[in-house]
Design an enzyme around this catalytic site. Structure first.
Site, mmCIF file in Angstrom:
data_model
loop_
_atom_site.group_PDB
_atom_site.id
_atom_site.type_symbol
_atom_site.label_atom_id
_atom_site.label_comp_id
_atom_site.label_asym_id
_atom_site.label_seq_id
_atom_site.Cartn_x
_atom_site.Cartn_y
_atom_site.Cartn_z
ATOM 1 N N PHE A 35 -3.538 -0.793 5.242
ATOM 2 C CA PHE A 35 -3.919 0.270 4.305
ATOM 3 C C PHE A 35 -5.403 0.606 4.377
ATOM 4 O O PHE A 35 -5.777 1.759 4.514
ATOM 5 C CB PHE A 35 -3.516 -0.132 2.874
ATOM 6 C CG PHE A 35 -2.032 -0.158 2.702
ATOM 7 C CD1 PHE A 35 -1.339 0.997 2.384
ATOM 8 C CD2 PHE A 35 -1.315 -1.325 2.906
ATOM 9 C CE1 PHE A 35 0.044 0.994 2.263
ATOM 10 C CE2 PHE A 35 0.067 -1.349 2.784
ATOM 11 C CZ PHE A 35 0.747 -0.186 2.465
ATOM 12 N N GLN A 101 2.226 -10.733 1.346
ATOM 13 C CA GLN A 101 1.822 -9.494 0.670
ATOM 14 C C GLN A 101 2.457 -8.293 1.372
ATOM 15 O O GLN A 101 2.304 -7.173 0.922
ATOM 16 C CB GLN A 101 0.294 -9.355 0.737
ATOM 17 C CG GLN A 101 -0.454 -10.480 0.049
ATOM 18 C CD GLN A 101 -1.951 -10.426 0.371
ATOM 19 O OE1 GLN A 101 -2.421 -10.953 1.369
ATOM 20 N NE2 GLN A 101 -2.704 -9.779 -0.489
ATOM 21 N N ILE A 103 5.381 -5.769 3.095
ATOM 22 C CA ILE A 103 6.676 -5.231 2.669
ATOM 23 C C ILE A 103 7.547 -4.923 3.876
ATOM 24 O O ILE A 103 8.556 -4.238 3.758
ATOM 25 C CB ILE A 103 6.486 -3.940 1.828
ATOM 26 C CG1 ILE A 103 5.617 -2.917 2.591
ATOM 27 C CG2 ILE A 103 5.871 -4.274 0.473
ATOM 28 C CD1 ILE A 103 5.531 -1.557 1.903
ATOM 29 N N HIS A 119 5.187 -8.288 -2.918
ATOM 30 C CA HIS A 119 5.169 -6.842 -3.116
ATOM 31 C C HIS A 119 6.520 -6.195 -2.816
ATOM 32 O O HIS A 119 6.611 -4.996 -2.591
ATOM 33 C CB HIS A 119 4.057 -6.207 -2.274
ATOM 34 C CG HIS A 119 2.681 -6.668 -2.676
ATOM 35 N ND1 HIS A 119 1.577 -6.559 -1.871
ATOM 36 C CD2 HIS A 119 2.242 -7.260 -3.805
ATOM 37 C CE1 HIS A 119 0.510 -7.056 -2.489
ATOM 38 N NE2 HIS A 119 0.893 -7.500 -3.665
ATOM 39 N N CYS A 151 20.972 8.371 -7.320
ATOM 40 C CA CYS A 151 22.003 7.469 -7.829
ATOM 41 C C CYS A 151 23.241 8.283 -8.212
ATOM 42 O O CYS A 151 23.169 9.495 -8.377
ATOM 43 C CB CYS A 151 21.423 6.772 -9.061
ATOM 44 S SG CYS A 151 22.555 5.681 -9.925
HETATM 45 ZN ZN LIG Z 1 21.394 5.655 -11.926
#
Ligand SMILES: [Zn+2]
Length: 246
Positions: A35, A101, A103, A119, A151
């Site tokens: 980063f 740390q 991901i 993380h 979702c």
């Molecule tokens: Zn949902």
């Protein structure tokens, strides 16, 4: 430096419980950008610094996913580095816990069995409205096509990466592992990021630090290897696993 490598190998060969703390520096050679390093995604301005901000995500998930899908694609195709493989191999000789740390999920890919991802990880997604979780794989097509995975309830799905504004994961477990370990190895981290920066204060054993460049908070009793992680892995492996491929 050979002297330091030998000392580190001696410490590891007398270790029963090892805690390894890894940061971005272990994964840059796997093609994962960091980063704030010289070629970091914030340094180069590839993305704005609020890309992992929870409030910004809620306001505009598409903005995150446009960047996030490319970032996740890079992480998915990344292969373990020599240092990731070396850490996995240490499990043969000692109880090894990895606190990371990162991901990128590469420690799991290398086969490490006890990994604490402070993380989080991109491998699952959670609905911001109802809390239902999904595997990333099952939503990948929707992400690629729409930049907007949703979702079944219609809520926006966020990757289970810890964003700014969210608590880090399994911190107590990491502190306990640090307290129980007799050796700690810090690899590819300058230890400037909270809360990983606190981990050494919970620890009373021998410390080995592998990082190209300065590390904050280390003391003169710590063994500091100012070299790239992969070089350290290759040299340590020659001593600890002679004649074997890393
Ligand atoms: Zn949902």
């Amino acid at each position: 430096m050979e002297n330091h490598i030998q000392k580190a190998a001696d410490i590891l060969s007398h270790t029963e419980r090892l805690l390894v703390l890894t940061g971005a520096g272990i994964s840059t050679s796997a093609g994962i950008p960091d980063f704030r390093g010289d070629k970091g995604i914030y340094t180069l301005g590839t993305v704005s610094e609020d890309i992992f901000d929870l409030r910004a995500f809620r306001d505009d998930p598409k903005r995150f996913w446009e960047f996030g899908k490319k970032f996740i694609f890079t992480m998915e195709k990344a292969a373990p580095t020599p240092m990731h493989r070396f850490i996995k191999k240490l499990e043969i000789r000692m109880e090894t816990t990895v606190v990371t740390q990162n991901i990128d999920g590469i420690h799991e890919k290398a086969g490490s069995t006890d990994v604490i991802e402070l993380h989080g990880s991109f491998s699952s997604l959670t609905c911001l409205s109802c809390g239902k979780t999904y595997a990333y794989k099952g939503k990948q097509d929707q992400i690629m096509e729409t930049n907007s995975p949703i979702c079944e309830c219609g809520g926006a799905l966020k990757p289970d990466i810890v964003f700014f504004g969210e608590p880090v994961q399994d911190l107590k477990k990491a502190f306990k592992k640090a307290a129980d370990a007799d050796t700690m190895m810090i690899i590819g981290s300058s230890l400037t990021v909270y809360p990983a920066s606190l981990l050494p204060s919970y620890f009373k054993g021998k410390m080995i630090v592998v990082n190209k460049g300065p590390v904050s908070g280390i003391t003169i009793t710590d063994l500091f290897l100012d070299i790239e992680a992969d070089r350290a892995a290759i040299e340590l492996s020659k001593i600890l696993f002679p004649g074997e491929e890393i």
